[in-house]
Write an enzyme that holds these catalytic residues in place. Structure first.
Site, PDB file in Angstrom:
ATOM      1  N   GLY A 141       8.929  -6.248   7.657  1.00 22.25           N
ATOM      2  CA  GLY A 141       8.781  -7.672   7.933  1.00 22.25           C
ATOM      3  C   GLY A 141       8.827  -8.539   6.688  1.00 22.25           C
ATOM      4  N   LYS A 190       0.794  -1.230   0.000  1.00 21.37           N
ATOM      5  CA  LYS A 190       0.000   0.000   0.000  1.00 21.37           C
ATOM      6  C   LYS A 190       0.824   1.276   0.000  1.00 21.37           C
ATOM      7  CE  LYS A 190      -3.961  -1.795   2.584  1.00 21.37           C
ATOM      8  NZ  LYS A 190      -4.532  -1.738   3.938  1.00 21.37           N
TER       9      LYS A 190
HETATM   10  P1  ADP Z   1       7.020  -4.907   4.439  1.00 18.61           P
HETATM   11  O1  ADP Z   1       6.433  -5.871   5.447  1.00 18.61           O
HETATM   12  O2  ADP Z   1       8.380  -5.321   3.984  1.00 18.61           O
HETATM   13  O3  ADP Z   1       6.967  -3.485   4.923  1.00 18.61           O
HETATM   14  P2  ADP Z   1       4.518  -4.720   3.030  1.00 18.61           P
HETATM   15  O4  ADP Z   1       3.842  -5.356   4.189  1.00 18.61           O
HETATM   16  O5  ADP Z   1       4.265  -3.288   2.760  1.00 18.61           O
HETATM   17  O6  ADP Z   1       6.098  -4.978   3.121  1.00 18.61           O
HETATM   18  O7  ADP Z   1       4.109  -5.485   1.688  1.00 18.61           O
HETATM   19  C1  ADP Z   1       4.298  -6.849   1.508  1.00 18.61           C
HETATM   20  C2  ADP Z   1       3.184  -7.457   0.729  1.00 18.61           C
HETATM   21  O8  ADP Z   1       2.958  -6.781  -0.487  1.00 18.61           O
HETATM   22  C3  ADP Z   1       3.512  -8.891   0.346  1.00 18.61           C
HETATM   23  O9  ADP Z   1       2.615  -9.750   1.028  1.00 18.61           O
HETATM   24  C4  ADP Z   1       3.304  -8.923  -1.164  1.00 18.61           C
HETATM   25  O10 ADP Z   1       2.634 -10.089  -1.600  1.00 18.61           O
HETATM   26  C5  ADP Z   1       2.461  -7.702  -1.424  1.00 18.61           C
HETATM   27  N1  ADP Z   1       2.596  -7.219  -2.800  1.00 18.61           N
HETATM   28  C6  ADP Z   1       3.712  -6.839  -3.424  1.00 18.61           C
HETATM   29  N2  ADP Z   1       3.458  -6.510  -4.715  1.00 18.61           N
HETATM   30  C7  ADP Z   1       2.138  -6.711  -4.898  1.00 18.61           C
HETATM   31  C8  ADP Z   1       1.256  -6.548  -6.009  1.00 18.61           C
HETATM   32  N3  ADP Z   1       1.701  -6.131  -7.192  1.00 18.61           N
HETATM   33  N4  ADP Z   1      -0.054  -6.853  -5.844  1.00 18.61           N
HETATM   34  C9  ADP Z   1      -0.503  -7.256  -4.638  1.00 18.61           C
HETATM   35  N5  ADP Z   1       0.264  -7.422  -3.551  1.00 18.61           N
HETATM   36  C10 ADP Z   1       1.575  -7.146  -3.668  1.00 18.61           C
HETATM   37 MG    MG Z   2       4.391  -6.360   5.951  1.00 16.48          MG
END
Ligand code: ADP
Ligand code: MG
Length: 381
Positions: free
Chosen positions: A338, A188
């Protein structure tokens, strides 16, 4: 601190995944070992405390620290005396009886006063101790009794992991070697507006992948099919693009499919050619090449957020390509978040990064420039 002979309460982040009584990922325990070993070698009597999972302010055997105690003992190679309490006379007695090794207190969230940062509970926790050491960066964005209350009641210091987390993040944010390339992805835009804003203030380029790029593409007037988008953030996305100009680097191609599932038929398309009814689930190979060019020339890299749905193999190549490029870059690289850390671990590239943050939410809040209560409580030196 002079810790010899002292009773030291150490806040660690042992909030690890546990399944069937076994710790399934002991990274956070490993990362606390330097501080524990340092205290032991200096002759301290340490008692460790952490939360684990989300018990509701009362004892719940599902979240007891026993599996952590067993794993800690194996990794540390010293006796771990696990108590079924976190406060009260047993704590002082256990510290008195300690002959080498450490005490591990019970889950701090078995007590309702923990998340309330309750004064009485903080007093009780602090009572048996001379000193407090905070090594739980991952919990530093919460003002709880074990992160703030006890720090107000005992002479306090940062542990070695806490210090490394802050030093690396400060190095990136305040005085990065240039070029400084930031990579952002994940689900997001709304989660990460503050992070984007803050990084735009310091990075030479900001590479954007993951689902968040589709909010930018929609703001540019592109057809994005069924890709994840946040319609409430189109104006914000436009504003950020105006502010960043060519420092914001968006994908040029994406992998699309009809559904976010294993085995879904996928194809790679240019970003201005996403077919109706398809969703973008990964960055494409041309984008990996483009991002790689920026990454290979970088001196400093901060990465948060997977480039695609890396949990599904068919949509993991973008994240893998970027992870390998970061690993090969020779840059000072800091990875936070994470899921990003999980992706790097899954690829076995964790040793190729300069620093992997143990604090998911905490590292993002720190990058946003927010003051973390658990850090603010500690002396600067
Ligand atoms: P972090 O935990 O590293 O901060 P986020 O929680 O913001 O990362 O995002 C991780 C999630 O985003 C993963 O579960 C991944 O599947 C999802 N994601 C990445 N690219 C897409 C996409 N194009 N469409 C839907 N979900 C996505
Ligand atoms: Mg996350």
């Amino acid at each position: 601190m002079d810790v010899r002979g002292k009773r030291v309460l150490v806040r660690v982040d042992f909030n690890v995944p546990v399944k069937d009584g076994q710790v399934t990922d002991d990274t956070r325990i490993e990362r606390a070992l330097p501080t524990i070993r340092h205290l032991l070698s200096e002759g301290a009597r340490p008692a460790l405390i952490s939360h684990l999972g989300r018990p509701k302010g009362e004892p719940d055997t599902k979240y007891a620290m026993d599996p952590v105690a067993r794993r800690l003992e194996r990794l540390l190679g010293e006796p771990v005396k696990k108590l079924d309490t976190a406060a009260g006379p047993e704590v002082g007695e256990a510290l008195d009886g300690l002959d080498g090794g450490v005490v591990l207190l019970e889950n701090s969230r078995f007590y309702p006063g923990e998340t309330k940062n309750d004064a009485g509970f903080s007093e009780e926790l602090a009572a048996p101790f001379d000193l407090y050491v905070d090594d739980a960066f991952g919990a530093a964005h919460r003002a709880h009794a074990t992160t703030v209350g006890v720090a107000e009641r005992l002479p306090a210091a940062a542990g070695l992991l806490m210090e490394a987390e802050i030093d690396y993040l400060d190095g990136v944010l305040k005085d990065p070697g240039r070029p400084f390339v930031a990579i952002l992805g994940g689900a997001k835009v709304s989660d990460k507006l503050g992070v984007i804003e803050s990084l735009l203030g310091v990075a030479d380029s900001l590479l954007v992948g993951g689902a968040m790029c589709f909010t930018f593409f929609k703001a540019m007037g592109y057809e994005i099919g069924d890709s994840l988008v946040e319609d409430d953030y189109l104006e914000e996305a436009k504003r950020l693009m105006d502010e960043a100009k060519d420092r914001l680097v968006l994908p040029v191609d994406v992998v699309v499919a009809g559904a976010m599932e294993e085995g879904a038929e996928s194809q790679t398309v240019p970003v201005d050619g996403i077919p109706t009814g398809k969703m973008g689930l990964d960055i494409g190979p041309e984008t990996v090449d483009l991002f790689e060019k920026h990454i290979s020339g970088a001196s400093t890299i901060f990465w948060n957020g997977p480039m695609g749905v890396f949990e599904i193999d068919a949509f993991a190549r973008g994240t893998e390509g970027v992870a390998r490029a970061v690993a090969d870059s020779g840059a000072t690289s800091v990875v936070g978040g994470g899921d990003s850390v999980a992706a790097v671990n899954k690829l076995g590239l964790e040793d190729e990064m300069s620093h992997i943050s143990t604090g998911g939410g905490a590292s993002l809040e720190y990058v946003e420039g927010k003051e973390l209560p658990g850090v603010a409580e500690l002396p600067d030196e």
